[in-house]
Design a protein around this motif. Structure first.
Motif, PDB file in Angstrom:
ATOM      1  N   LEU A  30     -14.656  -8.780 -18.545  1.00  0.00           N
ATOM      2  CA  LEU A  30     -13.494  -8.436 -19.357  1.00  0.00           C
ATOM      3  C   LEU A  30     -13.660  -8.855 -20.811  1.00  0.00           C
ATOM      4  CD1 LEU A  30     -10.650  -9.412 -16.877  1.00  0.00           C
ATOM      5  CD2 LEU A  30     -11.509  -7.127 -17.401  1.00  0.00           C
ATOM      6  N   ASP A  31     -14.398  -9.912 -21.064  1.00  0.00           N
ATOM      7  CA  ASP A  31     -14.565 -10.443 -22.419  1.00  0.00           C
ATOM      8  C   ASP A  31     -15.992 -10.293 -22.929  1.00  0.00           C
ATOM      9  OD1 ASP A  31     -11.888 -11.305 -22.443  1.00  0.00           O
ATOM     10  OD2 ASP A  31     -12.433 -13.161 -21.430  1.00  0.00           O
ATOM     11  N   TYR A  32     -16.682  -9.237 -22.519  1.00  0.00           N
ATOM     12  CA  TYR A  32     -18.093  -9.097 -22.883  1.00  0.00           C
ATOM     13  C   TYR A  32     -18.294  -8.945 -24.384  1.00  0.00           C
ATOM     14  CZ  TYR A  32     -17.535  -4.114 -23.741  1.00  0.00           C
ATOM     15  OH  TYR A  32     -17.149  -2.920 -24.256  1.00  0.00           O
ATOM     16  N   ASN A  33     -17.299  -8.431 -25.110  1.00  0.00           N
ATOM     17  CA  ASN A  33     -17.465  -8.209 -26.542  1.00  0.00           C
ATOM     18  C   ASN A  33     -16.631  -9.153 -27.406  1.00  0.00           C
ATOM     19  OD1 ASN A  33     -15.004  -7.171 -25.909  1.00  0.00           O
ATOM     20  ND2 ASN A  33     -15.244  -5.249 -27.000  1.00  0.00           N
ATOM     21  N   LYS A  64     -26.007 -11.279 -30.486  1.00  0.00           N
ATOM     22  CA  LYS A  64     -25.017 -12.020 -29.696  1.00  0.00           C
ATOM     23  C   LYS A  64     -25.708 -12.817 -28.605  1.00  0.00           C
ATOM     24  CE  LYS A  64     -21.356  -8.692 -30.484  1.00  0.00           C
ATOM     25  NZ  LYS A  64     -20.425  -7.741 -29.880  1.00  0.00           N
ATOM     26  N   GLY A  65     -25.126 -13.952 -28.277  1.00  0.00           N
ATOM     27  CA  GLY A  65     -25.688 -14.796 -27.239  1.00  0.00           C
ATOM     28  C   GLY A  65     -24.649 -15.739 -26.687  1.00  0.00           C
ATOM     29  N   ALA A  66     -25.107 -16.663 -25.867  1.00  0.00           N
ATOM     30  CA  ALA A  66     -24.189 -17.621 -25.251  1.00  0.00           C
ATOM     31  C   ALA A  66     -24.961 -18.841 -24.789  1.00  0.00           C
ATOM     32  CB  ALA A  66     -23.476 -16.987 -24.065  1.00  0.00           C
ATOM     33  N   ILE A  67     -24.232 -19.929 -24.635  1.00  0.00           N
ATOM     34  CA  ILE A  67     -24.790 -21.153 -24.065  1.00  0.00           C
ATOM     35  C   ILE A  67     -23.716 -21.763 -23.165  1.00  0.00           C
ATOM     36  CG2 ILE A  67     -24.106 -22.556 -26.051  1.00  0.00           C
ATOM     37  CD1 ILE A  67     -26.640 -24.263 -25.474  1.00  0.00           C
ATOM     38  N   ASP A  68     -24.140 -22.235 -22.014  1.00  0.00           N
ATOM     39  CA  ASP A  68     -23.217 -22.960 -21.152  1.00  0.00           C
ATOM     40  C   ASP A  68     -23.902 -24.216 -20.633  1.00  0.00           C
ATOM     41  OD1 ASP A  68     -24.908 -21.801 -19.309  1.00  0.00           O
ATOM     42  OD2 ASP A  68     -23.346 -20.952 -18.074  1.00  0.00           O
ATOM     43  N   THR A 110     -29.000 -20.685 -21.614  1.00  0.00           N
ATOM     44  CA  THR A 110     -28.799 -19.987 -22.876  1.00  0.00           C
ATOM     45  C   THR A 110     -29.326 -18.571 -22.763  1.00  0.00           C
ATOM     46  OG1 THR A 110     -30.916 -20.746 -23.752  1.00  0.00           O
ATOM     47  CG2 THR A 110     -28.999 -22.085 -24.256  1.00  0.00           C
ATOM     48  N   ARG A 111     -28.736 -17.686 -23.549  1.00  0.00           N
ATOM     49  CA  ARG A 111     -29.247 -16.320 -23.629  1.00  0.00           C
ATOM     50  C   ARG A 111     -28.926 -15.773 -25.014  1.00  0.00           C
ATOM     51  NH1 ARG A 111     -25.045 -16.457 -20.047  1.00  0.00           N
ATOM     52  NH2 ARG A 111     -23.200 -15.278 -20.628  1.00  0.00           N
ATOM     53  N   PHE A 112     -29.773 -14.849 -25.480  1.00  0.00           N
ATOM     54  CA  PHE A 112     -29.599 -14.264 -26.801  1.00  0.00           C
ATOM     55  C   PHE A 112     -30.183 -12.864 -26.804  1.00  0.00           C
ATOM     56  CE2 PHE A 112     -30.744 -13.546 -31.254  1.00  0.00           C
ATOM     57  CZ  PHE A 112     -29.522 -13.797 -31.854  1.00  0.00           C
ATOM     58  N   ASN A 113     -29.441 -11.916 -27.391  1.00  0.00           N
ATOM     59  CA  ASN A 113     -29.896 -10.547 -27.527  1.00  0.00           C
ATOM     60  C   ASN A 113     -30.262 -10.324 -28.993  1.00  0.00           C
ATOM     61  OD1 ASN A 113     -30.071  -7.747 -27.925  1.00  0.00           O
ATOM     62  ND2 ASN A 113     -28.675  -7.347 -26.241  1.00  0.00           N
ATOM     63  N   PHE A 114     -31.531 -10.116 -29.282  1.00  0.00           N
ATOM     64  CA  PHE A 114     -31.980  -9.965 -30.656  1.00  0.00           C
ATOM     65  C   PHE A 114     -31.479  -8.667 -31.287  1.00  0.00           C
ATOM     66  CE2 PHE A 114     -35.037 -12.991 -28.946  1.00  0.00           C
ATOM     67  CZ  PHE A 114     -34.991 -13.969 -29.926  1.00  0.00           C
ATOM     68  N   ASP A 115     -31.245  -7.632 -30.495  1.00  0.00           N
ATOM     69  CA  ASP A 115     -30.755  -6.364 -31.032  1.00  0.00           C
ATOM     70  C   ASP A 115     -29.320  -6.467 -31.535  1.00  0.00           C
ATOM     71  OD1 ASP A 115     -33.163  -5.085 -30.530  1.00  0.00           O
ATOM     72  OD2 ASP A 115     -32.522  -4.403 -28.541  1.00  0.00           O
ATOM     73  N   PHE A 119     -18.615 -23.592 -22.159  1.00  0.00           N
ATOM     74  CA  PHE A 119     -19.208 -22.293 -22.449  1.00  0.00           C
ATOM     75  C   PHE A 119     -18.794 -21.879 -23.851  1.00  0.00           C
ATOM     76  CE2 PHE A 119     -18.906 -17.736 -22.911  1.00  0.00           C
ATOM     77  CZ  PHE A 119     -20.113 -17.300 -22.425  1.00  0.00           C
ATOM     78  N   THR A 120     -19.731 -21.334 -24.601  1.00  0.00           N
ATOM     79  CA  THR A 120     -19.419 -20.724 -25.877  1.00  0.00           C
ATOM     80  C   THR A 120     -20.329 -19.526 -26.082  1.00  0.00           C
ATOM     81  OG1 THR A 120     -19.044 -21.078 -28.233  1.00  0.00           O
ATOM     82  CG2 THR A 120     -20.916 -22.221 -27.264  1.00  0.00           C
ATOM     83  N   GLY A 121     -19.760 -18.442 -26.558  1.00  0.00           N
ATOM     84  CA  GLY A 121     -20.537 -17.236 -26.816  1.00  0.00           C
ATOM     85  C   GLY A 121     -19.883 -15.999 -26.236  1.00  0.00           C
ATOM     86  N   TYR A 122     -20.709 -15.003 -25.975  1.00  0.00           N
ATOM     87  CA  TYR A 122     -20.263 -13.700 -25.484  1.00  0.00           C
ATOM     88  C   TYR A 122     -20.667 -13.519 -24.028  1.00  0.00           C
ATOM     89  CZ  TYR A 122     -19.667 -12.470 -30.393  1.00  0.00           C
ATOM     90  OH  TYR A 122     -19.254 -12.443 -31.698  1.00  0.00           O
ATOM     91  N   GLY A 123     -19.847 -12.794 -23.264  1.00  0.00           N
ATOM     92  CA  GLY A 123     -20.254 -12.344 -21.952  1.00  0.00           C
ATOM     93  C   GLY A 123     -20.084 -13.311 -20.806  1.00  0.00           C
TER      94      GLY A 123
END
Length: 68
Positions: free
Chosen positions: A51-54, A15-19, A7-12, A43-47
């Motif tokens: 190509l699909d970072y946003n 956005k985040g993701a989990i796989d 998992t990862r998450f950007n507090f700023d 996988f669900t989330g961003y990045g």
């Protein structure tokens, strides 16, 4: 059976993701001495890729693996 998550998450940006990955030896299903594994990925989330970072994506995959 082997399972892993990341998992990862950007507090700023908020956005985040989990796989998640799971694998299971095929020789336990059909017998024999095969070194193949049934693998599932989610996988669900961003990045997931550059190509699909946003864009928010949800992907499911099933396949065979030689090594895990």
């Amino acid at each position: 059976m082997q399972a892993a998550t990341n998992t990862r998450f950007n507090f700023d940006s908020g956005k985040g993701a989990i796989d998640a990955d799971i694998s299971y030896p095929i020789d336990r299903l059909i017998g024999g001495n095969l070194n193949f594994y049934l693998i599932g990925q989610a996988f669900t989330g961003y990045g997931e890729n550059l190509l699909d970072y946003n864009r928010r994506m949800t992907r499911l995959r099933v396949g065979l693996a030689i090594v895990r």
